[in-house]
Scaffold this motif. Structure first.
Motif, mmCIF file in Angstrom:
data_model
loop_
_atom_site.group_PDB
_atom_site.id
_atom_site.type_symbol
_atom_site.label_atom_id
_atom_site.label_comp_id
_atom_site.label_asym_id
_atom_site.label_seq_id
_atom_site.Cartn_x
_atom_site.Cartn_y
_atom_site.Cartn_z
ATOM 1 N N VAL A 132 0.845 -1.204 0.000
ATOM 2 C CA VAL A 132 0.000 0.000 0.000
ATOM 3 C C VAL A 132 0.878 1.251 0.000
ATOM 4 O O VAL A 132 0.604 2.214 -0.724
ATOM 5 C CB VAL A 132 -0.992 -0.025 1.176
ATOM 6 C CG1 VAL A 132 -1.705 1.306 1.326
ATOM 7 C CG2 VAL A 132 -2.002 -1.157 0.991
ATOM 8 N N ALA A 133 1.950 1.222 0.786
ATOM 9 C CA ALA A 133 2.853 2.380 0.836
ATOM 10 C C ALA A 133 3.504 2.612 -0.519
ATOM 11 O O ALA A 133 3.612 3.762 -0.971
ATOM 12 C CB ALA A 133 3.917 2.172 1.909
ATOM 13 N N SER A 134 3.922 1.539 -1.193
ATOM 14 C CA SER A 134 4.568 1.715 -2.500
ATOM 15 C C SER A 134 3.598 2.309 -3.510
ATOM 16 O O SER A 134 3.999 3.102 -4.353
ATOM 17 C CB SER A 134 5.143 0.400 -3.013
ATOM 18 O OG SER A 134 4.130 -0.441 -3.500
ATOM 19 N N GLY A 135 2.325 1.956 -3.402
ATOM 20 C CA GLY A 135 1.320 2.517 -4.297
ATOM 21 C C GLY A 135 1.054 3.985 -4.044
ATOM 22 O O GLY A 135 0.533 4.693 -4.895
ATOM 23 N N SER A 136 1.443 4.442 -2.852
ATOM 24 C CA SER A 136 1.266 5.852 -2.493
ATOM 25 C C SER A 136 2.563 6.635 -2.626
ATOM 26 O O SER A 136 2.632 7.787 -2.221
ATOM 27 C CB SER A 136 0.754 5.962 -1.051
ATOM 28 O OG SER A 136 -0.458 5.276 -0.912
ATOM 29 N N GLY A 137 3.610 5.970 -3.130
ATOM 30 C CA GLY A 137 4.887 6.643 -3.301
ATOM 31 C C GLY A 137 5.710 6.733 -2.028
ATOM 32 O O GLY A 137 6.716 7.430 -1.984
ATOM 33 N N ARG A 138 5.301 6.037 -0.980
ATOM 34 C CA ARG A 138 6.056 6.034 0.278
ATOM 35 C C ARG A 138 6.877 4.751 0.352
ATOM 36 O O ARG A 138 6.541 3.756 -0.246
ATOM 37 C CB ARG A 138 5.111 6.085 1.482
ATOM 38 C CG ARG A 138 4.319 7.381 1.564
ATOM 39 C CD ARG A 138 3.338 7.381 2.727
ATOM 40 N NE ARG A 138 2.202 6.509 2.402
ATOM 41 C CZ ARG A 138 1.808 5.479 3.153
ATOM 42 N NH1 ARG A 138 2.439 5.176 4.257
ATOM 43 N NH2 ARG A 138 0.777 4.737 2.792
ATOM 44 N N ALA A 139 7.948 4.810 1.113
ATOM 45 C CA ALA A 139 8.790 3.628 1.292
ATOM 46 C C ALA A 139 8.693 3.155 2.740
ATOM 47 O O ALA A 139 8.601 3.968 3.654
ATOM 48 C CB ALA A 139 10.234 3.959 0.954
ATOM 49 N N VAL A 140 8.675 1.865 2.915
ATOM 50 C CA VAL A 140 8.731 1.275 4.249
ATOM 51 C C VAL A 140 9.844 0.236 4.238
ATOM 52 O O VAL A 140 10.097 -0.394 3.204
ATOM 53 C CB VAL A 140 7.395 0.624 4.674
ATOM 54 C CG1 VAL A 140 6.297 1.655 4.786
ATOM 55 C CG2 VAL A 140 6.981 -0.467 3.724
ATOM 56 N N PRO A 141 10.529 0.067 5.355
ATOM 57 C CA PRO A 141 11.600 -0.929 5.380
ATOM 58 C C PRO A 141 11.040 -2.343 5.280
ATOM 59 O O PRO A 141 10.003 -2.654 5.863
ATOM 60 C CB PRO A 141 12.283 -0.696 6.737
ATOM 61 C CG PRO A 141 11.299 0.068 7.560
ATOM 62 C CD PRO A 141 10.384 0.782 6.611
ATOM 63 N N VAL A 142 11.717 -3.183 4.511
ATOM 64 C CA VAL A 142 11.319 -4.584 4.366
ATOM 65 C C VAL A 142 12.549 -5.457 4.557
ATOM 66 O O VAL A 142 13.671 -5.032 4.284
ATOM 67 C CB VAL A 142 10.658 -4.869 3.000
ATOM 68 C CG1 VAL A 142 9.365 -4.091 2.840
ATOM 69 C CG2 VAL A 142 11.593 -4.561 1.852
ATOM 70 N N THR A 143 12.334 -6.682 5.039
ATOM 71 C CA THR A 143 13.440 -7.611 5.237
ATOM 72 C C THR A 143 13.500 -8.668 4.142
ATOM 73 O O THR A 143 14.531 -9.299 3.966
ATOM 74 C CB THR A 143 13.329 -8.310 6.603
ATOM 75 O OG1 THR A 143 12.068 -8.978 6.684
ATOM 76 C CG2 THR A 143 13.444 -7.298 7.736
ATOM 77 N N ASP A 144 12.423 -8.862 3.418
ATOM 78 C CA ASP A 144 12.381 -9.850 2.346
ATOM 79 C C ASP A 144 13.112 -9.286 1.129
ATOM 80 O O ASP A 144 12.748 -8.226 0.613
ATOM 81 C CB ASP A 144 10.922 -10.170 1.998
ATOM 82 C CG ASP A 144 10.801 -11.314 1.018
ATOM 83 O OD1 ASP A 144 10.449 -12.413 1.453
ATOM 84 O OD2 ASP A 144 11.068 -11.092 -0.181
ATOM 85 N N ARG A 145 14.148 -9.983 0.657
ATOM 86 C CA ARG A 145 14.950 -9.471 -0.459
ATOM 87 C C ARG A 145 14.146 -9.352 -1.743
ATOM 88 O O ARG A 145 14.269 -8.377 -2.483
ATOM 89 C CB ARG A 145 16.176 -10.348 -0.668
ATOM 90 C CG ARG A 145 17.226 -10.175 0.419
ATOM 91 C CD ARG A 145 18.400 -11.058 0.140
ATOM 92 N NE ARG A 145 17.926 -12.440 0.066
ATOM 93 C CZ ARG A 145 18.505 -13.468 0.660
ATOM 94 N NH1 ARG A 145 19.591 -13.287 1.347
ATOM 95 N NH2 ARG A 145 18.020 -14.678 0.555
ATOM 96 N N PHE A 146 13.318 -10.357 -2.043
ATOM 97 C CA PHE A 146 12.528 -10.303 -3.274
ATOM 98 C C PHE A 146 11.569 -9.123 -3.225
ATOM 99 O O PHE A 146 11.459 -8.354 -4.193
ATOM 100 C CB PHE A 146 11.763 -11.610 -3.493
ATOM 101 C CG PHE A 146 11.065 -11.655 -4.823
ATOM 102 C CD1 PHE A 146 11.717 -12.145 -5.942
ATOM 103 C CD2 PHE A 146 9.771 -11.196 -4.968
ATOM 104 C CE1 PHE A 146 11.091 -12.172 -7.187
ATOM 105 C CE2 PHE A 146 9.134 -11.210 -6.192
ATOM 106 C CZ PHE A 146 9.802 -11.709 -7.304
#
Length: 134
Positions: free
Chosen positions: A102-116
Motif C-alpha cells: 500500500v505504501a509503494s502505491g502511495s509513493g512512500r517507502a517502508v523498510p522490508v526484510t524480504d529481499r525479493f
C-alpha cells in the motif's frame, strides 16, 4: 534483478499507470492486491495470501473499525475488526506485506526484510529502469 522480479514489477506498473494519476482507495487496493497475488509465491517467507487480500480490501474501506464491525453481521464484523487490528499492529508477515504494498502505491517507502519484496519495491519506484528493461 531477476527476470521474474522485472516482469511482475512491469505488469503492476503498467496496471497502475492505466488508472488515474490520483489513486483512490479502490485503485490502490486493486494494485496492492494484484501485487500480492503475483509476489506471494516468490517471497522468502510464505504468507497467507487470502489473509493478505482480506486485509487489503477491508483496509481500503477507509472507515473506523467500529463502524465496519457494526455495519456487518456479527461473524463478518468480528473478522473484519480482527483484520484491521492485525493490520494496525503490523505484527504479522501478512500485515507487513500489506503495509509495504500500500505504501509503494502511495509513493512512500517502508523498510522490508524480504529481499525479493525489496527488489520489487525498488523496481516499482524506479519506473525509468522498468521502461528501459521492457
Amino acid at each position: 534483478m531477476r527476470a521474474a522480479d522485472w516482469a511482475i514489477a512491469e505488469l503492476v506498473q503498467s496496471a497502475a499507470r492505466s488508472t488515474a494519476s490520483e489513486h483512490g482507495s479502490a485503485e490502490r487496493a486493486w494494485t496492492a492486491a494484484l501485487s500480492a497475488i503475483l509476489l506471494a509465491r516468490h517471497l522468502e517467507h510464505p504468507v497467507d495470501l487470502l489473509r493478505v487480500l482480506e486485509m487489503i480490501v477491508v483496509g481500503a474501506l477507509d472507515r473506523p473499525r467500529a463502524d465496519i464491525r457494526s455495519a456487518l453481521d456479527p461473524d463478518n464484523g468480528l473478522h473484519a475488526f480482527a483484520l484491521l487490528l492485525e493490520l494496525e499492529n503490523a505484527g504479522t508477515s501478512e500485515a507487513r506485506l500489506v503495509h509495504a504494498l500500500v505504501a509503494s502505491g502511495s509513493g512512500r517507502a517502508v523498510p522490508v526484510t524480504d529481499r525479493f519484496l525489496g527488489r520489487f519495491l525498488d523496481a516499482m519506484s524506479d519506473e525509468a529502469s522498468l521502461n528501459a528493461a521492457g
